[in-house]
Design a protein around this motif. Structure first.
Motif, PDB file in Angstrom:
ATOM      1  N   ARG A  84       0.835  -1.210   0.000  1.00 17.78           N
ATOM      2  CA  ARG A  84       0.000   0.000   0.000  1.00 17.78           C
ATOM      3  C   ARG A  84       0.867   1.256   0.000  1.00 17.78           C
ATOM      4  NH1 ARG A  84      -2.960  -2.014   4.492  1.00 17.78           N
ATOM      5  NH2 ARG A  84      -4.346  -3.564   3.678  1.00 17.78           N
ATOM      6  N   PHE A  85       1.945   1.226   0.774  1.00 18.20           N
ATOM      7  CA  PHE A  85       2.833   2.382   0.816  1.00 18.20           C
ATOM      8  C   PHE A  85       3.478   2.620  -0.547  1.00 18.20           C
ATOM      9  CE2 PHE A  85       7.073   4.205   1.370  1.00 18.20           C
ATOM     10  CZ  PHE A  85       6.710   5.443   1.886  1.00 18.20           C
ATOM     11  N   LEU A  86       3.903   1.556  -1.199  1.00 18.28           N
ATOM     12  CA  LEU A  86       4.519   1.713  -2.524  1.00 18.28           C
ATOM     13  C   LEU A  86       3.512   2.218  -3.553  1.00 18.28           C
ATOM     14  CD1 LEU A  86       6.781  -1.466  -2.628  1.00 18.28           C
ATOM     15  CD2 LEU A  86       7.534   0.922  -2.513  1.00 18.28           C
ATOM     16  N   GLN A  87       2.240   1.831  -3.415  1.00 14.65           N
ATOM     17  CA  GLN A  87       1.211   2.276  -4.358  1.00 14.65           C
ATOM     18  C   GLN A  87       0.791   3.722  -4.123  1.00 14.65           C
ATOM     19  OE1 GLN A  87      -1.754  -0.709  -3.600  1.00 14.65           O
ATOM     20  NE2 GLN A  87      -1.104  -1.983  -5.320  1.00 14.65           N
ATOM     21  N   THR A  88       0.664   4.102  -2.849  1.00 12.94           N
ATOM     22  CA  THR A  88       0.083   5.409  -2.533  1.00 12.94           C
ATOM     23  C   THR A  88       1.078   6.421  -1.978  1.00 12.94           C
ATOM     24  OG1 THR A  88      -0.493   4.790  -0.259  1.00 12.94           O
ATOM     25  CG2 THR A  88      -2.129   4.315  -1.989  1.00 12.94           C
ATOM     26  N   GLY A  89       2.176   5.956  -1.414  1.00 15.95           N
ATOM     27  CA  GLY A  89       3.110   6.867  -0.759  1.00 15.95           C
ATOM     28  C   GLY A  89       2.648   7.283   0.623  1.00 15.95           C
ATOM     29  N   ILE A  90       1.552   6.676   1.100  1.00 16.58           N
ATOM     30  CA  ILE A  90       0.988   7.017   2.406  1.00 16.58           C
ATOM     31  C   ILE A  90       1.137   5.817   3.326  1.00 16.58           C
ATOM     32  CG2 ILE A  90      -1.117   7.624   3.651  1.00 16.58           C
ATOM     33  CD1 ILE A  90      -2.077   8.944   1.012  1.00 16.58           C
ATOM     34  N   LEU A  91       1.651   6.063   4.512  1.00 15.91           N
ATOM     35  CA  LEU A  91       1.808   5.003   5.497  1.00 15.91           C
ATOM     36  C   LEU A  91       0.583   5.025   6.412  1.00 15.91           C
ATOM     37  CD1 LEU A  91       3.887   2.869   6.180  1.00 15.91           C
ATOM     38  CD2 LEU A  91       4.917   4.460   7.767  1.00 15.91           C
ATOM     39  N   ALA A  92      -0.259   3.993   6.329  1.00 16.64           N
ATOM     40  CA  ALA A  92      -1.506   3.940   7.083  1.00 16.64           C
ATOM     41  C   ALA A  92      -1.251   3.409   8.490  1.00 16.64           C
ATOM     42  CB  ALA A  92      -2.501   3.047   6.353  1.00 16.64           C
ATOM     43  N   LEU A  93      -2.043   3.879   9.430  1.00 23.60           N
ATOM     44  CA  LEU A  93      -1.915   3.494  10.829  1.00 23.60           C
ATOM     45  C   LEU A  93      -2.640   2.186  11.143  1.00 23.60           C
ATOM     46  CD1 LEU A  93      -1.081   4.215  13.744  1.00 23.60           C
ATOM     47  CD2 LEU A  93      -3.195   5.528  13.908  1.00 23.60           C
ATOM     48  N   GLU A  94      -3.789   1.977  10.540  1.00 21.67           N
ATOM     49  CA  GLU A  94      -4.646   0.846  10.903  1.00 21.67           C
ATOM     50  C   GLU A  94      -3.981  -0.529  10.763  1.00 21.67           C
ATOM     51  OE1 GLU A  94      -9.094  -0.787   9.958  1.00 21.67           O
ATOM     52  OE2 GLU A  94      -8.658   1.314   9.584  1.00 21.67           O
ATOM     53  N   PRO A  95      -3.202  -0.800   9.727  1.00 22.72           N
ATOM     54  CA  PRO A  95      -2.558  -2.125   9.651  1.00 22.72           C
ATOM     55  C   PRO A  95      -1.639  -2.415  10.843  1.00 22.72           C
ATOM     56  CG  PRO A  95      -2.460  -1.052   7.529  1.00 22.72           C
ATOM     57  CD  PRO A  95      -2.972  -0.034   8.497  1.00 22.72           C
ATOM     58  N   TYR A  96      -0.959  -1.391  11.348  1.00 25.85           N
ATOM     59  CA  TYR A  96      -0.089  -1.598  12.505  1.00 25.85           C
ATOM     60  C   TYR A  96      -0.905  -1.890  13.759  1.00 25.85           C
ATOM     61  CZ  TYR A  96       3.610   0.004   9.489  1.00 25.85           C
ATOM     62  OH  TYR A  96       4.491   0.107   8.454  1.00 25.85           O
ATOM     63  N   LEU A  97      -2.057  -1.273  13.869  1.00 24.65           N
ATOM     64  CA  LEU A  97      -2.947  -1.580  14.991  1.00 24.65           C
ATOM     65  C   LEU A  97      -3.426  -3.022  14.905  1.00 24.65           C
ATOM     66  CD1 LEU A  97      -5.002   1.747  15.046  1.00 24.65           C
ATOM     67  CD2 LEU A  97      -3.107   1.101  16.547  1.00 24.65           C
ATOM     68  N   VAL A 144      -8.157  -1.912  19.883  1.00 23.41           N
ATOM     69  CA  VAL A 144      -9.481  -1.960  19.245  1.00 23.41           C
ATOM     70  C   VAL A 144     -10.135  -0.578  19.300  1.00 23.41           C
ATOM     71  CG1 VAL A 144     -11.821  -2.883  19.496  1.00 23.41           C
ATOM     72  CG2 VAL A 144      -9.869  -4.430  19.540  1.00 23.41           C
ATOM     73  N   ILE A 145     -10.015   0.094  20.425  1.00 28.93           N
ATOM     74  CA  ILE A 145     -10.556   1.459  20.537  1.00 28.93           C
ATOM     75  C   ILE A 145      -9.835   2.380  19.544  1.00 28.93           C
ATOM     76  CG2 ILE A 145     -10.696   3.482  22.060  1.00 28.93           C
ATOM     77  CD1 ILE A 145     -11.169   1.438  24.380  1.00 28.93           C
ATOM     78  N   ALA A 146      -8.528   2.210  19.418  1.00 22.23           N
ATOM     79  CA  ALA A 146      -7.764   3.018  18.452  1.00 22.23           C
ATOM     80  C   ALA A 146      -8.232   2.753  17.026  1.00 22.23           C
ATOM     81  CB  ALA A 146      -6.277   2.743  18.592  1.00 22.23           C
ATOM     82  N   VAL A 147      -8.488   1.496  16.685  1.00 18.11           N
ATOM     83  CA  VAL A 147      -8.997   1.170  15.344  1.00 18.11           C
ATOM     84  C   VAL A 147     -10.342   1.850  15.140  1.00 18.11           C
ATOM     85  CG1 VAL A 147      -9.909  -0.687  13.882  1.00 18.11           C
ATOM     86  CG2 VAL A 147      -7.738  -0.997  15.071  1.00 18.11           C
ATOM     87  N   TYR A 148     -11.202   1.784  16.147  1.00 16.69           N
ATOM     88  CA  TYR A 148     -12.522   2.422  16.057  1.00 16.69           C
ATOM     89  C   TYR A 148     -12.368   3.926  15.830  1.00 16.69           C
ATOM     90  CZ  TYR A 148     -17.046   4.261  17.447  1.00 16.69           C
ATOM     91  OH  TYR A 148     -18.235   4.941  17.474  1.00 16.69           O
TER      92      TYR A 148
END
Length: 166
Positions: A84-97, A144-148
C-alpha cells in the motif's frame, strides 16, 4: 566556472532522485523478504504439524500451528502495508494496529499453551500468567478502541485552489 555552477545546481536533484530510488527499492526488498519469510514459515509450520500430529500430540501440534499461522498473518499484514505504501506513498496506521492485536492474541494463546503443559503450576507461575494475559487483553482493548477512532475520523479532504468551486 559557469559549468561548475550548473553541475552543482543539478547535483542535489540527482542525489535526491537516487536516494528516492534506493528508498523505494529498500521497501520492495523488505516487502519481498516478508512475503518469502511468511511462505517459508507457513510450509514449515504445516510440516511440523503433520509430524507432531502423527506422533500423537495433536493438541500441542495444533497450538503450535495456530501460533505459527498467526505469525504468518502478521508478516502478510506487514507485507500488505508495504505494498500500500509503494502504491500510494501514504503510510496507514490501521494495519499496525491490526498487527498489534494479532500479536497480543498470539501471546495469549502461547501463554495459555505453555501453562497447560507445565507439570506443576505454582501460585507464582499462575500469577505471572494472569498478569501476562491481563496486560495483553488491556492492550488489545486499547488497540481496538484506536482502530474504532481511526475509522471514525473524517476522511482526508483535498484542498481546492482558491476561487475554484467543486
Amino acid at each position: 566556472m559557469s559549468d561548475r555552477l550548473d553541475i552543482m545546481k543539478h547535483l542535489p536533484c540527482r542525489i535526491v532522485n537516487w536516494m528516492e530510488w534506493l528508498d523505494r527499492w529498500g521497501y520492495v526488498t523488505a516487502g519481498l523478504s516478508l512475503l518469502i519469510l511468511g511462505m517459508l514459515i507457513f510450509v514449515q509450520s504445516w510440516y511440523n504439524f503433520v509430524l507432531g500430529a502423527m506422533s500423537g500430540g495433536l493438541l500441542v501440534a495444533g497450538l503450535r500451528l495456530l501460533n505459527d499461522l498467526l505469525l504468518v498473518i502478521i508478516l502478510l499484514e506487514l507485507y500488505r502495508t508495504v505494498i500500500r505504501f509503494l502504491q500510494t506513498g501514504i503510510l496507514a496506521l490501521e494495519p499496525y494496529l491490526a498487527v498489534g492485536i494479532i500479536a497480543c492474541t498470539r501471546r495469549i494463546l502461547t501463554a495459555s499453551a505453555e501453562l497447560s503443559h507445565q507439570p506443576e503450576v505454582t501460585a507464582d507461575l499462575f500469577n505471572r500468567y494472569l498478569w501476562d494475559v491481563g496486560m495483553n487483553v488491556v492492550v488489545i482493548m486499547v488497540l481496538v478502541i484506536a482502530v474504532y477512532l481511526v475509522r471514525q475520523r473524517p476522511a482526508h479532504q483535498t484542498a481546492t485552489p482558491a476561487g475554484v468551486r467543486s
